[in-house]
Design an enzyme around this catalytic site. Structure first.
Site, PDB file in Angstrom:
ATOM      1  N   LYS A  98     -15.557 -66.793  28.621  1.00  0.00           N
ATOM      2  CA  LYS A  98     -15.465 -66.573  27.181  1.00  0.00           C
ATOM      3  C   LYS A  98     -16.729 -65.947  26.580  1.00  0.00           C
ATOM      4  O   LYS A  98     -16.644 -65.175  25.621  1.00  0.00           O
ATOM      5  CB  LYS A  98     -15.148 -67.902  26.471  1.00  0.00           C
ATOM      6  CG  LYS A  98     -13.709 -68.363  26.653  1.00  0.00           C
ATOM      7  CD  LYS A  98     -13.450 -69.608  25.840  1.00  0.00           C
ATOM      8  CE  LYS A  98     -11.963 -69.914  25.748  1.00  0.00           C
ATOM      9  NZ  LYS A  98     -11.352 -70.109  27.058  1.00  0.00           N
ATOM     10  N   ARG A 137      -2.397 -62.119  31.126  1.00  0.00           N
ATOM     11  CA  ARG A 137      -1.122 -62.486  31.755  1.00  0.00           C
ATOM     12  C   ARG A 137      -0.022 -62.396  30.719  1.00  0.00           C
ATOM     13  O   ARG A 137      -0.278 -62.106  29.547  1.00  0.00           O
ATOM     14  CB  ARG A 137      -1.204 -63.917  32.280  1.00  0.00           C
ATOM     15  CG  ARG A 137      -1.618 -64.920  31.204  1.00  0.00           C
ATOM     16  CD  ARG A 137      -1.528 -66.363  31.646  1.00  0.00           C
ATOM     17  NE  ARG A 137      -2.186 -67.293  30.754  1.00  0.00           N
ATOM     18  CZ  ARG A 137      -1.695 -67.731  29.595  1.00  0.00           C
ATOM     19  NH1 ARG A 137      -0.518 -67.304  29.181  1.00  0.00           N
ATOM     20  NH2 ARG A 137      -2.378 -68.590  28.860  1.00  0.00           N
TER      21      ARG A 137
END
Length: 445
Positions: free
Chosen positions: A116, A293
């Site tokens: 992140k 995804r």
């Protein structure tokens, strides 16, 4: 087009991918654990291979067993679905090194977005708005305290390697930070094998809005609108809708442009989601993370844009052009998804069990993506998601009306079920107004 596809997942998402594969004439291969042998995705596949016991580490995350299944069945490609190995860059590299087609973004993009802090820094460099926060991990508690003083309380304490709402805590002052830092760090080490922690400004009233992107085979990145994901419990989504009732045309254009820049910054290919936080008081939005995804909530985008995102994923992976004109994308109507989980509708605690009754609703604008049928058992080994109830209509009001009727018609007996929560939500004035935020479930409870 790909001729044979192994689906490295289970439940509703495996069944949903298999459905599209078979429609396209692709031989669909399922892998399953011993516990899942009787589920619909196994019986509906053209071929199925057991890859291990119930423990996901020994089955659905067992890279060697999955690759052996691909080899033994002559699979040409692997689709990872969501969860499990879907955002594992090393798995993606291994699949391609084995001579198979990986139906997903490149391993480099997965790696870049998996951390992140790295993702925040990349997005900031690309001109995507990011919330005030740390640009490197808080090495210890003292560093976290110093960073929080600079950012300003309250702060969100997050696992740098986390995802899906896991590994997060809010600190309103230094005392709380000391507790949350240790808690998040320990959780991150245990769950992700990486105890790195970042801090970001926490917004008490915020909406969670995400943009569906698709990196095409020709190198272009396109955005297929936004989804509102603010109905959550424990930072986990329960309801998604598209378009977002909070997003004006002007704000939408900014959202989509930022999401495209985010994808272009990492040379993104295939399906992905750019998640953002929206401050409804100022209409400012900030990059949260990119999910490399297919998302659980992809059906609402499919219904609003008239595309099959799994088919588009397969086409990108095969080097083919999309079925739609990227320059003429336009939303039509409104769609809402409700996640039907095997959990208590009040406290949202898991409640697995054998399914005695399973009667799905039907009708105009009603779609059910389910992983179970009557006679199956929801086991405690996996996520509690049993099905996704997706409704669509010409506008939000019609979609909500259809959702109410569909929830009333959906019959599930055996495991615990959160259908009563959705019946309550769909009568809630705050939700009906469209002016809600991520605190709505807490206010209902």
């Amino acid at each position: 087009m790909i001729e044979s596809l192994l689906v490295a997942n289970r439940g509703e998402i495996a069944r949903r991918i298999i459905r599209t594969a078979k429609r396209l004439g692709i031989r669909a291969i399922a892998v399953h654990s011993e516990a899942d042998a009787g589920l619909p995705f196994v019986t509906e596949a053209d071929e199925a291979v057991c890859v291990g016991p119930a423990n996901p580490a020994l089955s659905y995350r067992n890279v060697e067993a999955i690759l052996a299944a691909a080899k033994s069945t002559g699979a040409q490609a692997i689709h990872p679905g969501y969860g499990f190995l879907s955002e594992n860059a090393e798995f993606a590299r291994t699949v391609e090194a084995s001579g198979l087609i990986w139906v997903g973004p490149g391993a480099d993009a997965i790696t870049a977005m998996g951390d992140k802090i790295n993702a925040r820094n990349l997005m900031a460099a690309a001109g995507v708005p990011v919330a005030p926060g740390t640009t490197e991990p808080a090495a210890d508690l003292a560093a976290a305290v110093a960073a929080a003083a600079e950012i300003g309380y309250p702060v969100m304490v997050k696992a740098a390697a986390g995802g899906g709402g896991m590994g997060m805590g809010v600190a309103t002052d230094e005392a709380a930070l000391r507790t949350e830092y240790d808690k998040v760090r320990a959780f991150a080490e245990r769950m992700f094998g990486d105890g790195s922690v970042l801090l970001e400004r926490y917004f008490p009233r915020v909406r969670h809005v995400e943009v569906q992107i698709l990196g095409l085979a020709d190198g272009r990145v396109v955005a297929l609108g936004e989804r509102e994901c603010s109905v959550q419990r424990r930072n986990q989504k329960l309801v998604e809708e598209s378009p977002s009732p909070a997003v004006s045309p002007e704000l939408r254009s900014r959202f989509l442009a930022a999401a495209v820049r985010a994808g272009e910054a990492v040379g993104y290919r295939n399906a992905g989601t750019v998640e953002c936080l929206l401050d409804p008081a100022t209409n400012e939005f900030f990059f949260l993370e990119m999910n490399t995804r297919l998302q659980v909530e992809h059906p609402v985008t499919e219904l609003v844009y008239g595309v099959d995102l799994v088919e588009e994923q397969l086409r990108v992976a095969a080097g083919l052009a999309p079925t739609f004109d990227p320059d003429a994308l336009a939303p039509r109507g409104h769609a809402i998804e409700l996640r039907i989980n095997a959990e208590d509708p009040k406290r949202f605690l898991p409640g697995p069990g054998a399914i005695a009754t399973w009667n799905e609703p039907a009708g105009s604008g009603v779609r059910v993506d389910s992983g179970y049928v009557a006679g199956n058992t929801v086991t405690p080994f996996y996520d509690s998601l049993m099905a996704k109830l997706i409704v669509s209509g010409k506008d939000r009001a019609e979609a909500i009306d259809r959702a109410k009727a569909a929830v009333a018609q959906f019959e599930i007996a055996g495991p615990k079920c959160n259908l009563p929560f959705f019946a309550e939500l769909l009568e809630n004035e705050e939700f009906l107004s469209g002016d809600y935020d991520t605190g709505i479930v807490g206010r209902m409870r």
